[in-house]
Design a protein around this motif. Structure first.
Motif, PDB file in Angstrom:
ATOM      1  N   SER A  74      26.999  47.927  35.280  1.00 39.48           N
ATOM      2  CA  SER A  74      27.341  48.218  36.677  1.00 39.48           C
ATOM      3  C   SER A  74      27.662  46.945  37.439  1.00 39.48           C
ATOM      4  CB  SER A  74      26.179  48.939  37.372  1.00 39.48           C
ATOM      5  OG  SER A  74      25.909  50.147  36.739  1.00 39.48           O
ATOM      6  N   LEU A  75      26.867  45.912  37.245  1.00 41.74           N
ATOM      7  CA  LEU A  75      27.120  44.642  37.935  1.00 41.74           C
ATOM      8  C   LEU A  75      28.400  43.982  37.439  1.00 41.74           C
ATOM      9  CD1 LEU A  75      23.500  43.219  38.154  1.00 41.74           C
ATOM     10  CD2 LEU A  75      24.890  44.118  40.011  1.00 41.74           C
ATOM     11  N   VAL A  76      28.694  44.117  36.155  1.00 40.44           N
ATOM     12  CA  VAL A  76      29.938  43.552  35.626  1.00 40.44           C
ATOM     13  C   VAL A  76      31.139  44.272  36.237  1.00 40.44           C
ATOM     14  CG1 VAL A  76      31.356  43.329  33.539  1.00 40.44           C
ATOM     15  CG2 VAL A  76      28.945  42.687  33.490  1.00 40.44           C
ATOM     16  N   MET A  77      31.087  45.590  36.306  1.00 41.59           N
ATOM     17  CA  MET A  77      32.210  46.333  36.892  1.00 41.59           C
ATOM     18  C   MET A  77      32.340  46.042  38.383  1.00 41.59           C
ATOM     19  SD  MET A  77      33.698  47.532  34.402  1.00 41.59           S
ATOM     20  CE  MET A  77      34.991  48.248  35.366  1.00 41.59           C
ATOM     21  N   TYR A  78      31.220  45.902  39.085  1.00 38.73           N
ATOM     22  CA  TYR A  78      31.259  45.535  40.499  1.00 38.73           C
ATOM     23  C   TYR A  78      31.932  44.170  40.661  1.00 38.73           C
ATOM     24  CZ  TYR A  78      29.705  44.147  45.131  1.00 38.73           C
ATOM     25  OH  TYR A  78      29.690  43.713  46.418  1.00 38.73           O
ATOM     26  N   SER A  79      31.612  43.237  39.772  1.00 36.16           N
ATOM     27  CA  SER A  79      32.231  41.911  39.830  1.00 36.16           C
ATOM     28  C   SER A  79      33.728  41.995  39.566  1.00 36.16           C
ATOM     29  CB  SER A  79      31.580  40.979  38.815  1.00 36.16           C
ATOM     30  OG  SER A  79      30.234  40.779  39.134  1.00 36.16           O
ATOM     31  N   CYS A  80      34.131  42.838  38.619  1.00 34.47           N
ATOM     32  CA  CYS A  80      35.561  42.998  38.331  1.00 34.47           C
ATOM     33  C   CYS A  80      36.306  43.538  39.549  1.00 34.47           C
ATOM     34  CB  CYS A  80      35.766  43.943  37.144  1.00 34.47           C
ATOM     35  SG  CYS A  80      35.230  43.253  35.573  1.00 34.47           S
ATOM     36  N   VAL A  81      35.719  44.524  40.213  1.00 34.28           N
ATOM     37  CA  VAL A  81      36.344  45.074  41.421  1.00 34.28           C
ATOM     38  C   VAL A  81      36.427  44.009  42.506  1.00 34.28           C
ATOM     39  CG1 VAL A  81      36.023  46.758  43.283  1.00 34.28           C
ATOM     40  CG2 VAL A  81      35.721  47.455  40.906  1.00 34.28           C
ATOM     41  N   SER A  82      35.386  43.215  42.675  1.00 31.73           N
ATOM     42  CA  SER A  82      35.378  42.158  43.686  1.00 31.73           C
ATOM     43  C   SER A  82      36.439  41.108  43.376  1.00 31.73           C
ATOM     44  CB  SER A  82      34.013  41.488  43.759  1.00 31.73           C
ATOM     45  OG  SER A  82      33.041  42.405  44.151  1.00 31.73           O
ATOM     46  N   TYR A  83      36.518  40.688  42.117  1.00 32.49           N
ATOM     47  CA  TYR A  83      37.528  39.700  41.751  1.00 32.49           C
ATOM     48  C   TYR A  83      38.942  40.247  41.935  1.00 32.49           C
ATOM     49  CZ  TYR A  83      33.946  36.589  39.974  1.00 32.49           C
ATOM     50  OH  TYR A  83      32.865  35.764  39.868  1.00 32.49           O
TER      51      TYR A  83
END
Length: 148
Positions: free
Chosen positions: A88-97
């Protein structure tokens, strides 16, 4: 096992053309150990977060801010959340980037949050239904009609 030789040959041909040779097997092992230990540390930190959450719930219940059991979650729910926290945190980071990249490339015109703007709310699917619940005179009309 025949494909292993083909794979190594392909990797060596690519390395010769790009001048980027693969890591030795010893360095590959070290890289794998570092990666997996980073993942292990991450999950260890997540366990600490879950412990702090459980202690916080105990404090909230002790201070009688919430009734006992209102914030309780079972072991299975906690385990599922613990396992899925990293993806979940990795996907959140991808969306943020992606959002940062979009702003960097397209500029300020992509900034904003139209759904929460007045126009976005007025044109929403349930806007007419919500407006129908409010009397024409506003709140004052509603309280005066209740008095009658």
């Amino acid at each position: 096992y025949g494909l292993v030789g083909v794979k190594k040959d392909t990797i060596l041909k690519m390395a010769q053309s790009t001048h980027q040779y693969p890591l030795s097997e010893e360095n590959q092992l070290i890289t794998m150990i570092v990666g997996l230990s980073s993942l292990a540390w991450t999950y260890l930190i997540f366990i600490i977060f879950f412990y702090l959450d459980k202690e916080g719930i105990k404090l909230i219940e002790h201070l009688k801010l919430k009734p006992k059991g209102a914030e309780a979650t079972g072991f299975c729910q906690d385990f599922k959340d613990w396992i899925l926290m990293w993806p979940s945190l990795v996907m959140y980071s991808c969306v943020s980037y992606w959002a940062i990249l979009k702003v960097a490339v397209l500029g300020k015109k992509v900034c904003g949050h139209d759904p929460s703007s007045k126009e976005g709310l007025a044109g929403g699917a349930g806007a007419g239904e919500l407006l129908a619940l409010v009397p024409p005179g506003g709140e004052e009309a509603a309280t005066s009609s209740d008095d009658n």
